[in-house]
Design a protein around this motif. Structure first.
Motif, short mmCIF file in Angstrom:
data_model
loop_
_atom_site.label_atom_id
_atom_site.label_comp_id
_atom_site.label_asym_id
_atom_site.label_seq_id
_atom_site.Cartn_x
_atom_site.Cartn_y
_atom_site.Cartn_z
N UNK A 55 -12.31 0.75 4.51
CA UNK A 55 -11.09 1.08 5.26
C UNK A 55 -10.71 2.55 5.13
N UNK A 56 -11.15 3.21 4.05
CA UNK A 56 -10.79 4.63 3.85
C UNK A 56 -11.54 5.53 4.82
N UNK A 57 -12.88 5.54 4.86
CA UNK A 57 -13.54 6.39 5.86
C UNK A 57 -13.24 5.94 7.28
N UNK A 58 -12.98 4.65 7.48
CA UNK A 58 -12.58 4.15 8.79
C UNK A 58 -11.28 4.83 9.23
N UNK A 59 -10.31 4.92 8.33
CA UNK A 59 -9.04 5.58 8.65
C UNK A 59 -9.24 7.06 8.90
N UNK A 60 -10.06 7.70 8.05
CA UNK A 60 -10.30 9.13 8.22
C UNK A 60 -10.95 9.41 9.57
N UNK A 62 -10.81 7.68 12.35
CA UNK A 62 -9.92 7.43 13.50
C UNK A 62 -8.60 8.18 13.39
N UNK A 63 -8.47 9.00 12.33
CA UNK A 63 -7.26 9.78 12.11
C UNK A 63 -6.02 8.88 12.00
N UNK A 64 -6.22 7.77 11.32
CA UNK A 64 -5.11 6.86 11.03
C UNK A 64 -4.61 7.11 9.62
N UNK A 65 -3.35 6.84 9.34
CA UNK A 65 -2.87 6.94 7.96
C UNK A 65 -3.58 5.87 7.11
N UNK A 66 -4.30 6.25 6.06
CA UNK A 66 -4.98 5.24 5.24
C UNK A 66 -3.98 4.28 4.61
N UNK A 67 -4.37 3.05 4.49
CA UNK A 67 -3.47 2.06 3.91
C UNK A 67 -3.67 0.70 4.55
N UNK A 68 -2.55 0.01 4.78
CA UNK A 68 -2.64 -1.38 5.19
C UNK A 68 -3.14 -1.57 6.61
N UNK A 167 -20.75 7.52 -2.35
CA UNK A 167 -19.29 7.60 -2.31
C UNK A 167 -18.60 6.24 -2.27
N UNK A 168 -19.37 5.17 -2.43
CA UNK A 168 -18.76 3.85 -2.34
C UNK A 168 -17.67 3.61 -3.36
N UNK A 169 -17.93 3.95 -4.62
CA UNK A 169 -16.94 3.72 -5.66
C UNK A 169 -15.72 4.63 -5.50
N UNK A 170 -15.87 5.93 -5.22
CA UNK A 170 -14.68 6.75 -4.96
C UNK A 170 -13.86 6.25 -3.77
N UNK A 171 -14.52 5.79 -2.72
CA UNK A 171 -13.77 5.22 -1.59
C UNK A 171 -13.02 3.96 -2.01
N UNK A 172 -13.61 3.17 -2.89
CA UNK A 172 -12.93 1.96 -3.37
C UNK A 172 -11.70 2.34 -4.18
N UNK A 173 -11.83 3.32 -5.06
CA UNK A 173 -10.67 3.78 -5.83
C UNK A 173 -9.56 4.26 -4.89
N UNK A 174 -9.95 5.10 -3.93
CA UNK A 174 -8.94 5.62 -2.99
C UNK A 174 -8.31 4.49 -2.19
N UNK A 175 -9.12 3.51 -1.77
CA UNK A 175 -8.58 2.40 -1.00
C UNK A 175 -7.57 1.58 -1.79
N UNK A 176 -7.87 1.31 -3.05
CA UNK A 176 -6.92 0.58 -3.90
C UNK A 176 -5.63 1.37 -4.05
N UNK A 177 -5.76 2.68 -4.26
CA UNK A 177 -4.57 3.52 -4.44
C UNK A 177 -3.73 3.56 -3.17
N UNK A 178 -4.37 3.67 -2.02
CA UNK A 178 -3.62 3.67 -0.76
C UNK A 178 -2.87 2.36 -0.57
N UNK A 179 -3.51 1.25 -0.87
CA UNK A 179 -2.87 -0.04 -0.68
C UNK A 179 -1.78 -0.29 -1.71
N UNK A 180 -1.98 0.22 -2.92
CA UNK A 180 -0.96 0.06 -3.97
C UNK A 180 0.18 1.05 -3.81
N UNK A 181 -0.05 2.12 -3.06
CA UNK A 181 1.02 3.10 -2.81
C UNK A 181 1.04 4.24 -3.80
N UNK A 182 0.14 4.24 -4.77
CA UNK A 182 0.09 5.35 -5.72
C UNK A 182 -1.24 5.34 -6.46
N UNK A 183 -1.54 6.48 -7.05
CA UNK A 183 -2.75 6.59 -7.88
C UNK A 183 -2.34 6.37 -9.33
#
Length: 470
Positions: A55-60, A62-68, A167-183
Motif C-alpha cells: 500500500x505504501x508504494x501504491x500510494x506514492x 498514485x500520489x495518494x496520502x499513504x494510510x487507510x 525494500x519490502x521490510x522498510x515498506x512494511x514498517x512505513x505501512x504500519x506507521x502510516x496506519x497507526x498514525x505515528x512512528x
C-alpha cells in the motif's frame, strides 16, 4: 508507560486488520477444513502484511496520502479476486482425540516460547545495528518524507544503509506507521512475535496436513519457539525473522506444488516467491535453489520443472525488476566478485571462511548439531523432507562461501553475520527434519480416507490424499 500501551494497542489493531484482510486472500491459497486453519492463519498473515507493505508504494505512485485509503484499495484488489477463486477443496479432518500429557507439555512449552520472545522483543525499542542503519532507517525515511527519495540510492554518505537491499521490510514498517498514525519503533516490535507465531502456525499446520500426528507437529513447533539464536532481542527489527517465515512459506509451497497436494499450491508458491525476493537479497538465491529442487524432481515427474519454474521464478523476477526500476543497478557493496575470476586465490579464502566458522561454534552449538544429525539419521526417506533439507543445505553452503568474497575478509563476515543468517534457516530445517520423522511417530488418528492413510504409510513422505471436492 501509558503512551507505550496506547501505541502498542494501535500497532496490534493494525496487525489484526492486516491479518483479517489476509484471511480473505487466504481463501484462495489454502484448502478448507479444520486441519487447514493454522496454515490459513499463517498464509493470511503473510498476505495481509504484503498488502500493508504494497500500500505504501501504491500510494506514492498514485500520489495518494499513504494510510487507510491506499490500504483499503489494495486490500480490495487482493481480496475480491481471492473470493472469486476461493478453494473448493477441503482437507479431510482426522478423528478428534482427547489431549494427552505430551500435548499438554508441548502446548505449555509453545506458549512459554511465544511469551519469552514477546518479552525479549518488547522490553525496549528495536536497537539492532542493522535495524537502525538499514531497515528502520529506510522505513522511517519513507514515513517522514512520504516518498522514496533518490538520495538513499545515490548519496555515498548513505552507503551505510545498503541501498542495494530489497525494500519490502522498510515498506512494511512505513505501512504500519502510516496506519497507526505515528512512528514508534518500540510498539512496532510487536510485528516480530507475530511473525514468530505465523511461522509456528505454518509449521504445525503443514506437518498436520502432510500426515504428522498432533503430538509430533506440536512438538516441532514448541521446540522451534525456544530457538533463541533466531528469536531474541538482537534480531528484532532485522530481516532474519521475516526471511525465516518467507523461507518456510517457499519450501512448503514448493513441496506441495511438486507433489500436487491441492490446486492452491501454485498460488501459494507465487506469494512465497514474491515475499522472499522482497525481503532479502538471498531470497533470490533461495528461489534459484528451489528451481534446482524442482529440476531434480522433474526426473521422476514429468512437467514438474516447467510449471514450478513459472510460479517460482517469474514472481521473483518481477520483484527484482521493480527494484531495478526504482533504484537502478546497485552492486553488493560488501562483496568483491572479482575473486570468482581467481580460483587459485579464492580457495584459500574459502578455507579461511570454514575455519572461522569452526572456531566460533560454541560447545552448546556442537551439541545442537549432533542432535540435529541424529534426528536426520533416525528419520525415514521422505521426498518433502529431503527437499526442505536440501534448500536449507543450499543456504548453509552459500553462507559458508560468501565470506570468501567479503571485502573486509572472511573472518569479519563470519563473526558479524554467519550465525545470525544461518539461524534463519531453522524453521525450514525443522519442517524438513520433522517430515522425516512422520513414519516413526504414528498419530493414532483416522480420517475419512482410511485407504489414503494406508497409502501414505506405505510411501513415507508421499503427498497425503487429504483433499476432497467440496
Amino acid at each position: 508507560m501509558s503512551g507505550f500501551a496506547a501505541s502498542l494497542g494501535q500497532v496490534a489493531a493494525v496487525l489484526a486488520v492486516a491479518a483479517a484482510a489476509g484471511w480473505g486472500v487466504a481463501a484462495a491459497l489454502v484448502p478448507r477444513g479444520r486441519t487447514a486453519r493454522p496454515e490459513r492463519f499463517a498464509w493470511g498473515l503473510a498476505a495481509g502484511l504484503a498488502v500493508v507493505a504494497l500500500s505504501v508504494p501504491f500510494a506514492f505512485a498514485l500520489r495518494l496520502p499513504p494510510g487507510w485509503l491506499p490500504f483499503l484499495l489494495v486490500s480490495a484488489l487482493a481480496v475480491l479476486p481471492a473470493r472469486l477463486l476461493a478453494a473448493r477443496e477441503t482437507v479431510a479432518d482426522p478423528t478428534p482425540r482427547p489431549p494427552d500429557a505430551a500435548v499438554a507439555v508441548f502446548t505449555a512449552v509453545l506458549v512459554a516460547g511465544l511469551l519469552a520472545y514477546a518479552l525479549r522483543a518488547l522490553t525496549e525499542p528495536m536497537w539492532a545495528n542493522d535495524y537502525l542503519a538499514i531497515w528502520g532507517f529506510k522505513g522511517k525515511t519513507f514515513f517522514t518524507e512520504g516518498a522514496v527519495p533518490q538520495r538513499l540510492f545515490q548519496w555515498p554518505s548513505l552507503s551505510f544503509s545498503h541501498p542495494e537491499y530489497p525494500l519490502g521490510l522498510p515498506f512494511l514498517y512505513a505501512g504500519i506507521a502510516y496506519l497507526a498514525g505515528r512512528w514508534d519503533d518500540h510498539a512496532m516490535a510487536l510485528l516480530f512475535p507475530v511473525l514468530q507465531a505465523g511461522t509456528l502456525l505454518l509449521l504445525f499446520g503443514w506437518l498436520r496436513r502432510r500426515g504428522a500426528g498432533r503430538t509430533l507437529a506440536l512438538g516441532a513447533a514448541a521446540l522451534l519457539s525456544l530457538f533463541e539464536p533466531l528469536y531474541r532481542g538482537f534480531t528484532t527489527g532485522m530481516a532474519e525473522v521475516p526471511i525465516s517465515f518467507a523461507l518456510v512459506l517457499l519450501g512448503t509451497s514448493l513441496c506441495d506444488r511438486i507433489d500436487r497436494t491441492d490446486r492452491c499450491a501454485s498460488r501459494r508458491l507465487v506469494l512465497a516467491s514474491v515475499l522472499c525476493a522482497a525481503t532479502k537479497n538471498e531470497g533470490l538465491f533461495f528461489v534459484a535453489a528451489g528451481l534446482i529442487v524442482a529440476a531434480i524432481s522433474a526426473f521422476s515427474r514429468r512437467g514438474v520443472f516447467a510449471r514450478a519454474a513459472a510460479f517460482l521464478a517469474l514472481p521473483a523476477a518481477l520483484v527484482a525488476a521493480a527494484h531495478r526500476l526504482l533504484r537502478g543497478s546497485l552492486p553488493l557493496s560488501d562483496f568483491d566478485f572479482s575473486w570468482l575470476r581467481r580460483p587459485a586465490e579464492l580457495l584459500p579464502r574459502v578455507g579461511e571462511s570454514v575455519a572461522a566458522v569452526l572456531e566460533n561454534v560454541s560447545p552448546l552449538g556442537w551439541v545442537g548439531l549432533a542432535a540435529l544429525a541424529l534426528m536426520i539419521a533416525a528419520g525415514r526417506p521422505s521426498p518433502p523432507g529431503a527437499r526442505l533439507i536440501a534448500l536449507a543445505a543450499c543456504g548453509v553452503a552459500a553462507y559458508l562461501f560468501l565470506p570468501a568474497l567479503a571485502v573486509r575478509g572472511p573472518a569479519w563476515l563470519v563473526q558479524t553475520a554467519f550465525f545470525r543468517t544461518t539461524a534463519a534457516l531453522a524453521p525450514l530445517l525443522a519442517a524438513g527434519v520433522t517430515a522425516r520423522l512422520i513414519p516413526l511417530w504414528p498419530s493414532g488418528e483416522s480420517s475419512e480416507s482410511g485407504a489414503g492413510r494406508a497409502a501414505s504409510a506405505r510411501s513415507p513422505g508421499a503427498p497425503r490424499p487429504s483433499t476432497r471436492a467440496s
